[in-house]
Write an enzyme that holds these catalytic residues in place. Structure first.
Site, PDB file in Angstrom:
ATOM      1  N   ARG A 182       3.805  -0.145  -4.896  1.00  0.00           N
ATOM      2  CA  ARG A 182       3.612  -0.733  -3.562  1.00  0.00           C
ATOM      3  C   ARG A 182       2.275  -1.456  -3.427  1.00  0.00           C
ATOM      4  NH1 ARG A 182       7.198   1.723   0.192  1.00  0.00           N
ATOM      5  NH2 ARG A 182       5.912   0.850   1.843  1.00  0.00           N
ATOM      6  N   CYS A 215       0.854  -1.185   0.000  1.00  0.00           N
ATOM      7  CA  CYS A 215       0.000   0.000   0.000  1.00  0.00           C
ATOM      8  C   CYS A 215       0.898   1.246   0.000  1.00  0.00           C
ATOM      9  CB  CYS A 215      -0.945   0.093   1.182  1.00  0.00           C
ATOM     10  SG  CYS A 215      -2.103  -1.262   1.276  1.00  0.00           S
ATOM     11  N   LYS A 228       5.592  -4.381  -4.200  1.00  0.00           N
ATOM     12  CA  LYS A 228       7.051  -4.299  -4.120  1.00  0.00           C
ATOM     13  C   LYS A 228       7.563  -4.558  -2.716  1.00  0.00           C
ATOM     14  CE  LYS A 228      11.131  -3.360  -5.720  1.00  0.00           C
ATOM     15  NZ  LYS A 228      11.749  -4.479  -6.478  1.00  0.00           N
ATOM     16  N   ASN A 234      -1.763   1.779   5.921  1.00  0.00           N
ATOM     17  CA  ASN A 234      -0.955   0.692   5.374  1.00  0.00           C
ATOM     18  C   ASN A 234      -0.582  -0.199   6.552  1.00  0.00           C
ATOM     19  OD1 ASN A 234       1.047  -0.918   4.259  1.00  0.00           O
ATOM     20  ND2 ASN A 234       2.567   0.720   4.149  1.00  0.00           N
TER      21      ASN A 234
HETATM   22  O1  M6R Z   1      12.504  -5.679  -0.043  1.00  0.00           O
HETATM   23  P1  M6R Z   1      12.981  -7.082   0.176  1.00  0.00           P
HETATM   24  O2  M6R Z   1      14.251  -7.375  -0.511  1.00  0.00           O
HETATM   25  O3  M6R Z   1      13.026  -7.455   1.624  1.00  0.00           O
HETATM   26  O4  M6R Z   1      11.863  -7.981  -0.493  1.00  0.00           O
HETATM   27  C1  M6R Z   1      11.907  -9.370  -0.424  1.00  0.00           C
HETATM   28  C2  M6R Z   1      10.983  -9.994  -1.420  1.00  0.00           C
HETATM   29  O5  M6R Z   1       9.660  -9.591  -1.183  1.00  0.00           O
HETATM   30  C3  M6R Z   1      11.353  -9.662  -2.854  1.00  0.00           C
HETATM   31  O6  M6R Z   1      12.661 -10.018  -3.143  1.00  0.00           O
HETATM   32  C4  M6R Z   1      10.402 -10.384  -3.840  1.00  0.00           C
HETATM   33  O7  M6R Z   1      10.584 -11.752  -3.763  1.00  0.00           O
HETATM   34  C5  M6R Z   1      10.613  -9.865  -5.263  1.00  0.00           C
HETATM   35  N1  M6R Z   1       9.351  -9.626  -5.882  1.00  0.00           N
HETATM   36  C6  M6R Z   1      11.362 -10.808  -6.117  1.00  0.00           C
HETATM   37  O8  M6R Z   1      11.535 -10.324  -7.402  1.00  0.00           O
END
Ligand code: M6R
Length: 611
Positions: free
Chosen positions: A27, A2, A606, A99
């Protein structure tokens, strides 16, 4: 998850909010809405993208110099117009964007219902809007106090902004677990979940901490906690350029970010490779480095792509520095009662620095007495603020939901850490240390060369765009690359894909192989080369289609495989950084050919700020 925006000042709020929501759309993007204060509150919300909201609002009254906006990733209630934020209290006096997750919303809702409140949506946020209203009518001394009283009843996570017709000159923002940044302009303030909507207005920002609450009027900001303790605002300068958050001529952020990798890796090196490539200096670790060298073991935690980078980190640190490493998903670690103590070091890896499970793992490790380090991309995010020390990846903003340049930056940092530790522990001779530094610093130019094969990879994508399944195989350092390649394909093209250590194929997955199964084999010339050649033969013997990532000039595999994607020869330890690039491009082109939304794949967001 969010995106939240808010504005209070002398300009029209609406254009600022809509532009901000577009910046934050990565997001969450299942619905969006805005609320504008002007002789009462106008609330507009719509299922779909921010563009759908804009169309819905066209020709409506968007006046007002105070407003809030939200782009949603659904937790409670399906994505529809009603469940979209902002949410109003039943009496219409309080309007809220949120959020996070109010975990005890069921109980709160029941109590409010017993007191005559009714609800139009299925969301936890509407419960909070009504709880504030209830508090306002039952003993609160002001709008601010009503928000405080309500938040004290809340269990869960929130980043929120609320406005009220009762005090139409004020915005109240609060944070617990979900990020919130306030930009300071001239007599105006900008609020957002991250700095991307703020940077074009101001470089001066305040990051809220957990339990903080900001009471904002035009030209006046008061910071306190929800427990009424005054907080001194710490104003920081943003190190972010507007150009970094645009597509810069690329069709998609993901493609832009793939192509940025030669530069982003150089940015990760910048200022850290010193003395004519003879030494690596990781300033962020200086306080802990001597203890880290003596660590009994290192635990790495992360999620998704960051967890894959963690696996590479395990191989690198054990190989180069001979320190035992274990890699954990944040979500598993936090709930499985792990053995951890003050002799342990934990490295949390996260692009966003806000991933809820990784943050929870950090808190748990800190409570157990471990020293916690962060490898993060987003400056000022929660993980760097909650860890004892760390290293920023400096890859620049990553907007595409599929992580690309953040992964290569994370691996680069882990390689540098492993080398520093290996050198300090005496496992790396000075000569080998220097050789490795050289090998690492030439990686960006090798990636430039791989990117030139984009058109060729597009042709390969055409052949496999209609596949239903895919298997990715790699050995050693290239096993995490297989996992990462499979994740990239499934998350943006919705093709089912699995990554395996190549030798595991015979223990089950080989049963899946037939003439319809693409098998992507990462098979560069390293110490497992002969073995992976045998794996390719096993796939071919069962009529599988082989797409191999090979070292330039490898005729042996070229003659066996259906397609090859070449990468320049590089040191085995750093081949992760080259071999992942063609896999990123392959996924990108396949997803595009399947008409998938590459930057905003379905169901994803994201930054995963809920568990
Ligand atoms: O922000 P982060 O690196 O902690 O996020 C971890 C995962 O959510 C992130 O890598 C997710 O798997 C991606 N969409 C992969 O491309």
């Amino acid at each position: 998850m969010c995106g939240i925006v808010g504005y209070i000042g002398n300009q029209d709020a609406y254009p600022i909010l809509i532009k901000g929501l577009k910046r934050l759309e990565y997001r969450g993007y299942d619905s969006a809405g805005v609320a504008l204060l002007k002789d009462g509150v106008n609330v507009y919300k719509k299922r779909g993208k921010v563009a759908d909201l804009e169309r819905h609002i066209a020709n409506k009254d968007v006046g007002g110099t105070i407003g809030i906006g939200h782009t949603r990733w659904a937790t409670h209630g399906e994505p529809n117009d009603t469940n979209a934020h902002p949410h109003r209290s039943m009496d219409g006096k309080f309007v809220l964007i949120h959020n996070g997750i109010i975990e005890n919303y069921g109980r709160l809702k029941k109590t409010l219902e017993e007191n005559g409140y009714t609800f139009t949506s299925e969301t936890d946020t509407e419960v909070l809007a009504n709880l504030i209203s209830y508090m306002y009518d039952h003993g609160a001394t002001s709008f601010e106090n009503a928000v405080q009283l309500a938040l004290k009843k809340v269990i869960g996570a929130y980043g929120l902004v609320v406005l009220s017709t009762e005090e139409p000159d004020v915005l109240i923002a609060a944070r617990k677990g979900s990020p919130l940044v306030i930009g300071i302009g001239k007599g105006e303030y900008f609020l957002a979940s991250d700095a991307t909507p703020i940077v074009e207005h101001t470089n001066s920002v305040i990051y809220l901490s957990d339990d903080d609450m900001a009471i904002i009027k035009k030209g006046q900001l008061t910071l306190k906690t929800i427990f009424d303790k005054t907080q001194e605002p710490v104003v920081q300068e943003l190190d972010l350029d507007v150009g970094e958050i645009d597509k810069n001529g690329f069709d998609h952020f993901m493609l832009k970010e793939i192509f940025e990798q030669p530069r982003s890796i150089l940015d990760t090196f910048r200022g850290r490779v010193a003395k004519d490539n003879k030494e690596i200096v990781l300033g962020g670790l200086y306080k802990v480095i001597d203890d880290l060298v003596q660590a009994r073991r290192i635990l790495i935690v992360g999620c998704g792509t960051s967890w894959h980078a963690g696996l590479v980190g395990e191989y690198l640190i054990e190989d180069i520095a001979r320190i035992p490493v274990e890699v954990e998903y944040g979500s598993e670690f936090r709930y499985r009662n792990p053995v951890i103590g003050k002799e342990d070091f934990v490295i949390a890896i996260s692009q966003s620095g806000e991933t809820a499970d990784t943050l929870a793992a950090i808190r748990m490790a800190k409570e157990a007495g471990a020293t916690v380090l962060g490898i993060c991309n987003v400056v000022g995010s929660s993980i760097p603020r909650e860890t004892h020390a760390g290293v920023y990846t400096h890859a620049g903003p990553e907007i595409g939901v599929a992580s690309t340049k953040a992964f290569t930056a994370q691996v680069t940092v882990l390689a540098m850490m492993a080398m520093v530790l290996g050198n300090k522990k005496g496992h790396l001779s000075t000569e080998r240390y220097n050789e490795l530094i050289n090998d690492l610093t030439v990686i960006p130019s090798k990636i430039e060369k791989i990117l030139q094969q984009n058109d060729k990879i597009k042709e390969i994508a055409k052949v496999y765009k209609d596949a239903n399944n895919a298997i990715y195989l790699g050995r050693g350092y290239l096993f995490p690359v297989a996992l990462e390649g499979a994740l990239k394909l499934k998350e943006i093209s919705y093709i089912h894909a699995e990554g395996y250590p190549a030798a595991e194929m015979k223990h089950g997955p080989i049963a899946l192989i037939d003439e319809n199964m693409p098998v992507i084999v990462i098979a560069t010339k390293d110490k497992s080369y002969d073995k992976i050649v045998s794996n390719i033969q096993e796939v071919k013997a069962r009529s599988g289609k082989v797409i191999a990532v090979v070292t330039e000039g490898d005729e042996v595999i070229r003659n066996m495989a259906d397609h090859v994607m070449e990468v320049p020869d590089s040191c085995e330890m750093f081949s992760v950084l080259t071999t992942v690039i063609p896999l990123q491009l392959l996924s990108y082109h396949i997803a595009l050919m399947r008409n998938c939304n590459v930057d905003q794949p379905r169901n994803l967001a994201k930054s995963v700020t809920v568990e």
